[in-house]
Design an enzyme around this catalytic site. Structure first.
Site, PDB file in Angstrom:
ATOM      1  N   HIS A 192       0.852  -1.201   0.000  1.00 51.22           N
ATOM      2  CA  HIS A 192       0.000   0.000   0.000  1.00 51.22           C
ATOM      3  C   HIS A 192       0.882   1.243   0.000  1.00 51.22           C
ATOM      4  CE1 HIS A 192      -3.785   2.080   1.841  1.00 51.22           C
ATOM      5  NE2 HIS A 192      -2.950   3.030   1.453  1.00 51.22           N
TER       6      HIS A 192
ATOM      7  N   LYS B 111      -9.521  -0.098  -5.180  1.00 48.14           N
ATOM      8  CA  LYS B 111      -9.472   0.513  -3.847  1.00 48.14           C
ATOM      9  C   LYS B 111     -10.754   1.274  -3.546  1.00 48.14           C
ATOM     10  CE  LYS B 111      -7.761   2.039   0.003  1.00 48.14           C
ATOM     11  NZ  LYS B 111      -6.745   3.040   0.228  1.00 48.14           N
TER      12      LYS B 111
ATOM     13  N   HIS C 211     -10.460   0.863   2.508  1.00 54.42           N
ATOM     14  CA  HIS C 211     -10.249   1.836   3.568  1.00 54.42           C
ATOM     15  C   HIS C 211     -11.458   1.617   4.475  1.00 54.42           C
ATOM     16  CE1 HIS C 211      -8.735   5.807   5.140  1.00 54.42           C
ATOM     17  NE2 HIS C 211      -9.810   5.545   5.852  1.00 54.42           N
TER      18      HIS C 211
ATOM     19  N   HIS D 238      -4.404  -0.709   6.326  1.00 57.51           N
ATOM     20  CA  HIS D 238      -3.919   0.070   7.484  1.00 57.51           C
ATOM     21  C   HIS D 238      -4.734  -0.146   8.756  1.00 57.51           C
ATOM     22  CE1 HIS D 238      -6.951   2.580   5.631  1.00 57.51           C
ATOM     23  NE2 HIS D 238      -6.140   3.071   4.738  1.00 57.51           N
TER      24      HIS D 238
ATOM     25  N   ASP E  80       1.478   2.650   3.605  1.00 56.38           N
ATOM     26  CA  ASP E  80       0.599   3.811   3.456  1.00 56.38           C
ATOM     27  C   ASP E  80       1.413   5.100   3.439  1.00 56.38           C
ATOM     28  OD1 ASP E  80      -1.713   5.136   2.964  1.00 56.38           O
ATOM     29  OD2 ASP E  80      -2.551   4.956   4.973  1.00 56.38           O
TER      30      ASP E  80
HETATM   31  O1  DOR Z   1      -3.766   9.411   5.892  1.00 56.61           O
HETATM   32  C1  DOR Z   1      -4.105   9.092   4.754  1.00 56.61           C
HETATM   33  N1  DOR Z   1      -3.539   9.645   3.670  1.00 56.61           N
HETATM   34  N2  DOR Z   1      -5.061   8.174   4.616  1.00 56.61           N
HETATM   35  C2  DOR Z   1      -5.581   7.897   3.414  1.00 56.61           C
HETATM   36  O2  DOR Z   1      -6.447   7.082   3.353  1.00 56.61           O
HETATM   37  C3  DOR Z   1      -5.126   8.626   2.208  1.00 56.61           C
HETATM   38  C4  DOR Z   1      -3.770   9.126   2.371  1.00 56.61           C
HETATM   39  C5  DOR Z   1      -3.361  10.148   1.334  1.00 56.61           C
HETATM   40  O3  DOR Z   1      -3.614   9.914   0.139  1.00 56.61           O
HETATM   41  O4  DOR Z   1      -2.785  11.159   1.690  1.00 56.61           O
HETATM   42 ZN    ZN Z   2      -3.395   4.991   1.807  1.00 53.16          ZN
END
Ligand code: DOR
Ligand code: ZN
Length: 357
Positions: free
Chosen positions: A14, A102, A139, A181, A253
């Site tokens: 991810h 996603k 998510h 996550h 992430d």
């Molecule tokens: O904290 C996050 N940032 N969570 C997400 O689901 C998206 C990601 C982003 O694209 O910045």
């Molecule tokens: Zn993410």
């Protein structure tokens, strides 16, 4: 315990690579540390067709330093424009092989404005995904409930696990699902009970393993979705990864934002961690006395779920202290601050493991 460990080159299940100057700045970092990654589609505009994914993949490959081999695995965003035909086309791979779809809950995080309010609305697309074996990356947070009430952001994942996920599993018994996550005790327990390597898996970030809500509420670099939860939640997620289950894998992430957005009020959601993620995961596994489980988590379980090869390269990590002191700067002069940075952290930012060059 050993002070050095060699593992197959990691796989990031991810990652957010963005586009343009940001992409050119962060892609080489991910490509240095990971053999391959599942690339998130929440760019602006979103990646919602195979043609867009093909063009995006080309941009990523174009940002790799000479001689570096890295395989970006492309995904589509589950927007209302996505149809069963796109799923068939993505699975066939003629235009661009699509490895997953996603789902973002509408309004919950960065660029989630194109998502469904509830994943359960996306019936035809989910049916087709189930039919062709296309994984759904969730998510998993309820942001707005069925009565149009906004849910407390600390409760969103719990609500998803209790109210939505069981229905999804019941309605689509053969759909391959990854809960992304994972951040709560209740989600970790759900996975312990129901996880299955080729069917229901989860990814875990370094920041949800390291930090607790009490420590980070005032730290903009650690503001992300799902929010970092209590110490009890974090400790259960740590316990889960240390069990070495075949359905739990590393998904950093890593989500870069320019410093102007991270130090704004409110700070943009997203933690940039690719410069330090492999090292931090290793540190956590060492702290848990579970270094023997590190390779499965970092390098094997992710590729197995997505049906791609595990890397034939290896990396060696050594137990040696270092610190992150500088931001990554794009070729347009924009700074992106990683977690672990000593200037904006909690005061305990020494990283205890390094990748041996
Ligand atoms: O904290 C996050 N940032 N969570 C997400 O689901 C998206 C990601 C982003 O694209 O910045
Ligand atoms: Zn993410």
């Amino acid at each position: 315990m050993s002070d050095t460990i060699t593992i197959k080159k990691p796989f990031d299940s991810h990652v957010h690579l963005r586009r343009g100057a940001m992409l050119r700045a962060v892609t080489p970092i991910t490509a240095e540390k990971f053999c391959s990654a599942i690339v998130m589609p929440n760019t602006d505009p979103p990646i919602e067709t195979c043609e867009q994914a093909a063009e995006y993949k080309k941009e990523i490959l174009g940002a790799l330093p000479r001689g570096v081999s890295f395989e970006p695995l492309m995904t589509l965003y589950l927007t209302k424009n996505l149809t069963p035909v796109d799923i068939e086309k993505g699975a066939a791979g003629d235009v661009c092989e699509i490895h997953a779809v996603k789902s973002y809950p509408y309004g919950a995080t960065t660029n989630s404005q194109w998502g469904y309010r509830s994943i359960l609305e996306a019936k035809d697309v989910l049916k087709k995904m189930e039919e062709v074996g296309m994984p759904l990356l969730l998510h998993g947070e309820v942001h707005v409930d069925e009565n149009e009430h906004e849910v407390d952001a600390y409760e969103g994942e719990k609500r998803f696990i209790e109210d939505v996920l069981p229905r999804l599993l019941e309605q689509y018994p053969n759909l391959k699902i990854s809960l992304e996550h994972l951040s709560t005790k209740i989600a970790a327990e759900f996975l312990e009970k129901n996880g299955k390597a080729d069917k229901l898996v989860a990814t875990v970030t370094p920041h949800h393993l390291l930090y607790a809500r009490e420590d980070v509420e005032s730290k903009p670099l650690l503001r992300c979705k799902p929010l970092i939860k209590s110490a009890a939640d974090r400790d259960k997620v740590r316990e889960l990864v240390a069990e070495g289950l075949p359905f739990i894998s590393a998904g950093t992430d890593s989500a870069p934002h320019p410093e102007s957005k991270k130090f704004a009020s409110p700070a943009a959601f997203g933690v940039f961690n690719s410069p330090v993620a492999v090292e931090l995961y290793t540190q956590v596994f060492d702290e848990m006395n579970a270094l023997d489980k590190l390779e499965g988590f970092l390098s094997v379980n992710g590729p197995r779920f997505f049906g791609v090869e595990v890397s034939t390269e290896t990396i060696t990590l050594v137990k040696k202290d270092w610190q992150v002191t500088e931001p990554v700067t794009t070729d347009e002069g924009i700074n992106i601050w990683p977690i672990g940075d000593v200037k904006h952290g909690l005061g305990n930012e020494t990283v205890h493991w390094q990748i041996k060059q």
